[in-house]
Design an enzyme around this catalytic site. Structure first.
Site, mmCIF file in Angstrom:
data_model
loop_
_atom_site.group_PDB
_atom_site.id
_atom_site.type_symbol
_atom_site.label_atom_id
_atom_site.label_comp_id
_atom_site.label_asym_id
_atom_site.label_seq_id
_atom_site.Cartn_x
_atom_site.Cartn_y
_atom_site.Cartn_z
ATOM 1 N N SER A 146 1.100 -3.958 -7.799
ATOM 2 C CA SER A 146 0.948 -4.219 -6.356
ATOM 3 C C SER A 146 1.000 -2.898 -5.614
ATOM 4 C CB SER A 146 2.095 -5.120 -5.873
ATOM 5 O OG SER A 146 2.153 -5.160 -4.461
ATOM 6 N N TYR A 159 10.913 -7.351 -5.159
ATOM 7 C CA TYR A 159 9.507 -7.322 -5.569
ATOM 8 C C TYR A 159 9.051 -5.880 -5.821
ATOM 9 C CZ TYR A 159 4.468 -8.351 -5.329
ATOM 10 O OH TYR A 159 3.122 -8.477 -5.602
#
Ligand code: NAP
Length: 263
Positions: A146, A159
């Protein structure tokens, strides 16, 4: 003739895709179906099988669907062992969870689940499948990371830590395997139009009172392109990395974000 031989060899390559039942993973499965046999993994086996049937109806070859909750170390270990029977030479570790919370609301359970699914499972699967790839002299390992691994966003400590770890793992494994026919890369999408973003939009609406359209615009605004990335765009990049002509793309974390992390 030679071309035919090369295509039939390529057709035998088996690709494992985790998180394949929807979103980016489903787009990758659709894309790789053209020249790979597929092994699909998701938590919801029934949904995964229904998706597999839709692929087969369009001519894809799906060897198996495996249901596994990658937050559970026992399920991940059992999956790793089961996948060996398919002799895959392509591993796409895509399954992921994306909780949103500021630090003080980041519970131990949230942290552990995020690290287990997003970071530990890719390591356990790669560890199980790399020996077979080395024996074949060919392999492709692609981690769907990501932009959260490349820049800071608020409310994403768990995350970001998992995806940053995944990029670091990618580079370390790439160094270990360099020159042996197996490439290891990460792709780093920006906000992509999937269920994960839909959930983020609902959270923004609830937390800020913004309309659905305003919430969507706020996420689109992160990209200089002014729009979300599409799952098909990520899938096209992954497919390219799987190809024979991507043999020199190794140890990279490739952003696919409309320039968000560089412009
Ligand atoms: P998605 O639409 O929510 O799909 C997630 C997939 O992962 C589903 O197939 C889901 O299967 C599977 N999954 C989730 N938790 C799992 C678990 N505990 N065990 C096994 N499978 C599990 O998400 P997405 O947006 O396509 O995301 C795919 C990857 O891209 C993730 O790693 C995510 O972090 C990354 N990413 C997404 C974006 C974005 O904006 N969408 C941006 C950057 C990176 P079930 O349906 O069975 O639960």
């Amino acid at each position: 003739m030679l071309r035919g031989v090369s295509e039939s060899i390529r057709a035998r390559r088996v690709a494992v895709i985790t998180g394949a039942s929807r979103g980016i993973g489903a787009a990758i499965a659709r894309r790789l179906a053209a020249d790979h046999e597929l092994v699909l993994v998701a938590r919801d086996l029934a949904r995964c099988q229904a998706f597999a049937e839709s692929l087969v109806a369009q001519g894809a070859s799906v060897r198996a669907c495996h249901g596994a909750d990658l937050a559970d170390p026992h399920a991940t270990a059992a999956l790793a062992q089961a996948l060996g029977a398919h002799s895959p030479t392509v591993l796409i570790s895509n399954a992921g969870v994306a909780p949103s919370a500021n630090l003080t609301k980041t519970t131990d359970a949230m942290w552990q689940e995020t690290i287990a699914v997003n970071l530990t499972a890719p390591m356990v699967l790669a560890r199980a499948l790399v020996p077979g790839m080395l024996a074949e002299g060919f392999g492709r390992i692609i981690h769907v990371a990501s932009t959260a691994a490349l820049k800071g966003y608020r409310y994403t400590t768990a995350y970001a830590a998992s995806k940053g770890g995944l990029v670091a793992f990618t580079r370390a494994l790439a160094a270990e395997l360099a020159g042996r026919g197996v490439t290891v890369n990460a792709v780093c999408p920006g906000f992509t139009d999937t269920d994960i973003v839909a959930a983020s939009l609902r959270r923004i609406e609830t937390a800020t009172g913004r309309s659905a359209e305003e919430a969507r615009k706020s996420l689109e605004g992160f990209s200089p392109m002014g729009r979300l990335v599409t799952p098909d765009e990520v899938a096209a990049l992954v497919a390219q990395l799987c190809g024979d002509d991507a043999a020199s793309i190794h140890g990279q974390a490739i952003a696919i974000d409309g320039g968000e992390t560089t412009l």
